[in-house]
Design a protein around this motif. Structure first.
Motif, PDB file in Angstrom:
ATOM      1  N   THR A 144      53.425  86.468  31.940  1.00  0.00           N
ATOM      2  CA  THR A 144      53.233  87.923  32.759  1.00  0.00           C
ATOM      3  C   THR A 144      54.481  87.996  33.636  1.00  0.00           C
ATOM      4  O   THR A 144      54.987  87.271  34.181  1.00  0.00           O
ATOM      5  N   PRO A 145      55.337  89.098  33.378  1.00  0.00           N
ATOM      6  CA  PRO A 145      56.318  89.480  33.917  1.00  0.00           C
ATOM      7  C   PRO A 145      56.094  89.682  35.490  1.00  0.00           C
ATOM      8  O   PRO A 145      55.169  89.916  35.938  1.00  0.00           O
ATOM      9  N   LEU A 146      57.064  89.188  36.370  1.00  0.00           N
ATOM     10  CA  LEU A 146      57.189  89.091  37.723  1.00  0.00           C
ATOM     11  C   LEU A 146      56.859  90.526  38.046  1.00  0.00           C
ATOM     12  O   LEU A 146      57.485  91.555  37.362  1.00  0.00           O
ATOM     13  N   PRO A 147      56.128  90.892  39.236  1.00  0.00           N
ATOM     14  CA  PRO A 147      55.886  92.264  39.653  1.00  0.00           C
ATOM     15  C   PRO A 147      57.186  92.890  40.141  1.00  0.00           C
ATOM     16  O   PRO A 147      58.123  92.266  40.807  1.00  0.00           O
ATOM     17  N   GLU A 148      57.170  94.353  39.966  1.00  0.00           N
ATOM     18  CA  GLU A 148      58.308  94.835  40.481  1.00  0.00           C
ATOM     19  C   GLU A 148      57.891  95.617  41.745  1.00  0.00           C
ATOM     20  O   GLU A 148      58.681  96.173  42.513  1.00  0.00           O
ATOM     21  N   TYR A 149      56.681  95.675  41.988  1.00  0.00           N
ATOM     22  CA  TYR A 149      56.209  96.756  43.151  1.00  0.00           C
ATOM     23  C   TYR A 149      54.950  95.612  43.764  1.00  0.00           C
ATOM     24  O   TYR A 149      54.300  94.825  43.085  1.00  0.00           O
ATOM     25  N   TYR A 150      54.825  95.750  45.127  1.00  0.00           N
ATOM     26  CA  TYR A 150      53.880  95.320  45.797  1.00  0.00           C
ATOM     27  C   TYR A 150      53.181  96.262  46.807  1.00  0.00           C
ATOM     28  O   TYR A 150      54.282  96.919  47.799  1.00  0.00           O
ATOM     29  N   ILE A 151      52.140  96.478  46.931  1.00  0.00           N
ATOM     30  CA  ILE A 151      51.175  97.166  47.927  1.00  0.00           C
ATOM     31  C   ILE A 151      51.107  96.409  49.185  1.00  0.00           C
ATOM     32  O   ILE A 151      50.041  95.397  49.378  1.00  0.00           O
ATOM     33  N   VAL A 152      51.680  96.988  50.302  1.00  0.00           N
ATOM     34  CA  VAL A 152      51.489  96.107  51.519  1.00  0.00           C
ATOM     35  C   VAL A 152      49.915  96.167  51.823  1.00  0.00           C
ATOM     36  O   VAL A 152      49.352  97.293  51.943  1.00  0.00           O
ATOM     37  N   LYS A 153      49.543  94.872  52.518  1.00  0.00           N
ATOM     38  CA  LYS A 153      48.067  94.774  52.879  1.00  0.00           C
ATOM     39  C   LYS A 153      48.077  94.645  54.559  1.00  0.00           C
ATOM     40  O   LYS A 153      49.263  94.554  55.027  1.00  0.00           O
ATOM     41  N   PRO A 154      47.260  94.767  55.109  1.00  0.00           N
ATOM     42  CA  PRO A 154      47.152  94.715  56.505  1.00  0.00           C
ATOM     43  C   PRO A 154      47.569  93.361  57.242  1.00  0.00           C
ATOM     44  O   PRO A 154      47.278  92.481  56.553  1.00  0.00           O
ATOM     45  N   TRP A 155      48.233  93.368  58.224  1.00  0.00           N
ATOM     46  CA  TRP A 155      48.676  92.257  58.784  1.00  0.00           C
ATOM     47  C   TRP A 155      47.440  91.116  59.097  1.00  0.00           C
ATOM     48  O   TRP A 155      47.652  89.925  58.743  1.00  0.00           O
ATOM     49  N   ALA A 156      46.377  91.539  59.476  1.00  0.00           N
ATOM     50  CA  ALA A 156      45.422  90.656  59.822  1.00  0.00           C
ATOM     51  C   ALA A 156      44.672  89.968  58.317  1.00  0.00           C
ATOM     52  O   ALA A 156      44.433  88.864  58.560  1.00  0.00           O
ATOM     53  N   GLU A 157      45.094  90.553  57.217  1.00  0.00           N
ATOM     54  CA  GLU A 157      44.462  89.905  56.159  1.00  0.00           C
ATOM     55  C   GLU A 157      45.666  88.940  55.345  1.00  0.00           C
ATOM     56  O   GLU A 157      45.170  87.887  55.073  1.00  0.00           O
ATOM     57  N   THR A 158      46.663  89.259  55.528  1.00  0.00           N
ATOM     58  CA  THR A 158      47.778  88.603  54.475  1.00  0.00           C
ATOM     59  C   THR A 158      48.980  88.375  55.452  1.00  0.00           C
ATOM     60  O   THR A 158      49.857  87.623  54.662  1.00  0.00           O
ATOM     61  N   LYS A 159      48.965  88.905  56.584  1.00  0.00           N
ATOM     62  CA  LYS A 159      50.325  88.486  57.404  1.00  0.00           C
ATOM     63  C   LYS A 159      51.504  89.072  56.575  1.00  0.00           C
ATOM     64  O   LYS A 159      52.736  88.392  56.663  1.00  0.00           O
ATOM     65  N   ASP A 160      51.587  90.408  55.964  1.00  0.00           N
ATOM     66  CA  ASP A 160      52.538  90.970  55.537  1.00  0.00           C
ATOM     67  C   ASP A 160      53.585  91.303  56.231  1.00  0.00           C
ATOM     68  O   ASP A 160      53.372  92.178  57.264  1.00  0.00           O
ATOM     69  N   CYS A 161      54.690  90.974  55.983  1.00  0.00           N
ATOM     70  CA  CYS A 161      56.051  91.540  56.435  1.00  0.00           C
ATOM     71  C   CYS A 161      57.256  90.974  55.561  1.00  0.00           C
ATOM     72  O   CYS A 161      56.757  90.253  54.249  1.00  0.00           O
ATOM     73  N   TYR A 162      58.367  91.371  55.636  1.00  0.00           N
ATOM     74  CA  TYR A 162      59.423  91.371  54.646  1.00  0.00           C
ATOM     75  C   TYR A 162      59.318  89.628  54.660  1.00  0.00           C
ATOM     76  O   TYR A 162      59.927  89.243  53.343  1.00  0.00           O
ATOM     77  N   TRP A 163      59.710  88.970  55.504  1.00  0.00           N
ATOM     78  CA  TRP A 163      59.893  87.562  55.419  1.00  0.00           C
ATOM     79  C   TRP A 163      58.788  87.053  54.742  1.00  0.00           C
ATOM     80  O   TRP A 163      59.062  86.151  53.733  1.00  0.00           O
ATOM     81  N   ASN A 164      57.444  87.193  54.952  1.00  0.00           N
ATOM     82  CA  ASN A 164      56.360  86.426  54.421  1.00  0.00           C
ATOM     83  C   ASN A 164      56.338  86.890  53.120  1.00  0.00           C
ATOM     84  O   ASN A 164      56.034  85.888  52.116  1.00  0.00           O
ATOM     85  N   ILE A 165      56.524  88.273  52.691  1.00  0.00           N
ATOM     86  CA  ILE A 165      56.319  88.637  51.226  1.00  0.00           C
ATOM     87  C   ILE A 165      57.503  87.989  50.270  1.00  0.00           C
ATOM     88  O   ILE A 165      57.289  87.510  49.233  1.00  0.00           O
ATOM     89  N   SER A 166      58.686  88.026  51.167  1.00  0.00           N
ATOM     90  CA  SER A 166      59.968  87.402  50.224  1.00  0.00           C
ATOM     91  C   SER A 166      59.606  85.961  49.742  1.00  0.00           C
ATOM     92  O   SER A 166      60.129  85.455  48.875  1.00  0.00           O
TER      93      SER A 166
END
Length: 230
Positions: A144-166
């Protein structure tokens, strides 16, 4: 003396037997004819003629053997090239040209070399390059090709930020590479100068940074090969 002549005739016959195992060619026909003439001359006591006919029979049998070897090499080279071509077709069908670009490029280059050698009747090298082409694709697989896009989730659920996503395996597998995400997406942020202000629902682009192929939006139901940086 007669035993010597018989030995020559038997040797010629052995060569012609080898030739007959593949194809009835002109050299083989001549070898057979000269072998018969040598036998007739020998039976008639015409030893000089028997020697000459035996020599010609052996000479043409050797030419027949060389011809057959060449034809077999041509066939082997053709088979090896067709195998490499079929492997490349399969590789294209699973997008190996995108997911395994170096292996695919090597396979294509060696196939072209194989075809050139074949055209030049250098069948030994044609076989070698064709096998190298096939071997180059030995490690490919459908992924499966690596994703080209990511839909940001709420911080409380996934701790999404550039650092963590990267740092996630399907992104860059390294949080230190977060600025690649920031630079590719800051124009879509309410405050481009502040990398901390990403919001849930934001469609974040994941740019290719080492030539890796990326396509589609990240799907947690899919399995992705970890980004390797190669």
């Amino acid at each position: 003396m007669k035993k010597v002549f018989l030995a020559l005739i038997i040797m010629a016959a052995a060569f012609t037997a080898f030739a007959a195992s593949y194809k009835n060619n002109t050299y083989q026909k001549l070898a057979d004819e000269y072998t018969k003439k040598a036998e007739i001359a020998l039976d008639a006591g015409e030893y000089d003629d028997a020697i000459e006919y035996s020599r010609l029979a052996e000479e043409n049998a050797a030419l027949s053997k060389a011809y057959i070897a060449s034809m077999l090499a041509r066939k082997d080279a053709g088979d090896a090239i067709r195998l490499a071509e079929n492997k490349i077709k399969y590789a294209e069908s699973i997008q190996a040209d995108l997911n395994f670009p170096m292996a695919f490029s090597s396979a294509m280059e060696n196939l072209e070399r194989a075809k050139k050698c074949y055209d030049d009747e250098d069948f030994e090298n044609a076989i070698s390059y064709a096998r190298m082409s096939s071997d180059a694709l030995a490690g490919i697989k459908e992924i499966t090709p690596l994703p080209e896009y990511y839909i940001v989730k709420p911080w409380a659920e996934t701790k999404d930020c550039y650092w963590n996503i990267s740092g996630r395996p399907y992104v860059y597998n390294n949080p230190l590479l977060w600025e690649n995400l920031y630079q590719a997406n800051k124009q879509n942020m309410p405050k481009p100068e502040d990398p901390n202000l990403i919001h849930p629902g934001m469609k974040m682009k994941i740019p290719s940074i080492t030539g890796e192929y990326r396509s589609g939006v990240y799907d947690p139901k899919k399995e992705y090969e970890p980004y390797s940086g190669k």
